[in-house]
Scaffold this motif. Structure first.
Motif, short mmCIF file in Angstrom:
data_model
loop_
_atom_site.label_atom_id
_atom_site.label_comp_id
_atom_site.label_asym_id
_atom_site.label_seq_id
_atom_site.Cartn_x
_atom_site.Cartn_y
_atom_site.Cartn_z
N ASN A 94 0.85 -1.17 0.00
CA ASN A 94 0.00 0.00 0.00
C ASN A 94 0.90 1.24 0.00
OD1 ASN A 94 -1.58 2.24 0.82
ND2 ASN A 94 -3.04 0.88 1.84
N ALA A 95 1.09 1.84 -1.18
CA ALA A 95 2.00 2.97 -1.33
C ALA A 95 1.59 4.15 -0.44
CB ALA A 95 2.07 3.41 -2.79
N ALA A 96 0.29 4.42 -0.34
CA ALA A 96 -0.18 5.54 0.48
C ALA A 96 0.16 5.32 1.95
CB ALA A 96 -1.68 5.75 0.29
N GLU A 97 -0.01 4.11 2.42
CA GLU A 97 0.30 3.80 3.81
C GLU A 97 1.80 3.92 4.09
OE1 GLU A 97 0.21 -0.23 6.40
OE2 GLU A 97 -1.69 0.31 5.46
N VAL A 98 2.62 3.42 3.18
CA VAL A 98 4.08 3.52 3.34
C VAL A 98 4.49 5.00 3.30
CG1 VAL A 98 6.31 2.96 2.30
CG2 VAL A 98 4.54 1.20 2.50
N ASN A 148 10.29 18.78 1.86
CA ASN A 148 9.07 18.10 2.34
C ASN A 148 8.03 17.87 1.25
OD1 ASN A 148 8.14 20.71 2.09
ND2 ASN A 148 7.20 20.79 4.10
N ARG A 149 8.28 18.35 0.05
CA ARG A 149 7.35 18.07 -1.08
C ARG A 149 7.95 17.07 -2.05
NH1 ARG A 149 7.59 24.14 -2.36
NH2 ARG A 149 9.65 23.41 -1.84
N SER A 150 9.05 16.42 -1.66
CA SER A 150 9.79 15.62 -2.63
C SER A 150 9.64 14.10 -2.48
CB SER A 150 11.28 15.96 -2.55
OG SER A 150 11.84 15.48 -1.35
N LEU A 151 8.94 13.64 -1.45
CA LEU A 151 8.84 12.19 -1.24
C LEU A 151 7.79 11.58 -2.16
CD1 LEU A 151 9.62 9.63 0.38
CD2 LEU A 151 7.82 10.25 2.00
N TYR A 152 8.22 10.57 -2.91
CA TYR A 152 7.32 9.82 -3.76
C TYR A 152 7.53 8.34 -3.51
CZ TYR A 152 6.53 14.16 -6.23
OH TYR A 152 6.21 15.45 -6.53
N VAL A 153 6.46 7.63 -3.27
CA VAL A 153 6.48 6.17 -3.13
C VAL A 153 5.72 5.63 -4.32
CG1 VAL A 153 5.83 4.19 -1.72
CG2 VAL A 153 6.59 6.31 -0.61
N ASN A 154 6.42 4.93 -5.20
CA ASN A 154 5.81 4.42 -6.44
C ASN A 154 5.22 5.55 -7.25
OD1 ASN A 154 6.41 1.81 -6.84
ND2 ASN A 154 4.43 0.99 -6.25
N GLY A 155 5.87 6.69 -7.28
CA GLY A 155 5.31 7.82 -8.01
C GLY A 155 6.35 8.39 -8.87
#
Length: 123
Positions: free
Chosen positions: A91-95, A116-123
């Motif tokens: 679950n990318a949103a949860e991670v 703080n705007r740079s984190l992407y999980v599977n994005g």
């Protein structure tokens, strides 16, 4: 074990207090290798503490890139986790939410400051 598989996801972020230099583009350079080791030192323990932790198998730094200004460095990784009938669906949103919490709102990763705007999980 039979039927066990590995799935991958990307993790990308920008470090604001690591100046990008051209030797960070070269995977065999001493600067790349030492920065890569530091990233593993900070990233892997965070993910091991997350919801995917029991199934997390590690991240590999794929590259560093210049940030929006030369004073920052983007980090691109590919991370792996086991996938099977006993493993919860990724679950990318949860991670993302867990990593946000563990990095003080996407502001700190060990000695590094994060955009703080740079984190992407599977994005």
């Amino acid at each position: 074990s039979p039927g066990a598989r590995t799935e991958h996801f990307t993790l990308n972020f920008t470090i604001t207090n690591l100046m990008f230099t051209t030797d960070l583009k070269t995977p065999n350079s001493p600067k790349f290798r030492s920065t890569e080791k530091i990233m593993h030192h900070y990233i892997d323990p965070l993910l091991q503490k997350s919801s995917i932790g029991p199934h997390f198998t590690g991240c590999k730094v794929m590259g560093f890139r210049p940030g929006k200004n030369r004073d920052s460095t983007g980090v691109d990784t590919i991370c792996s986790y086991g996938k099977g009938s006993q493993v919860p669906k990724f679950n990318a949103a949860e991670v993302y939410q867990e990593l946000s919490r563990m990095t003080s709102g996407i502001t700190k990763l060990g000695i590094y400051s994060l955009d703080n705007r740079s984190l992407y999980v599977n994005g």
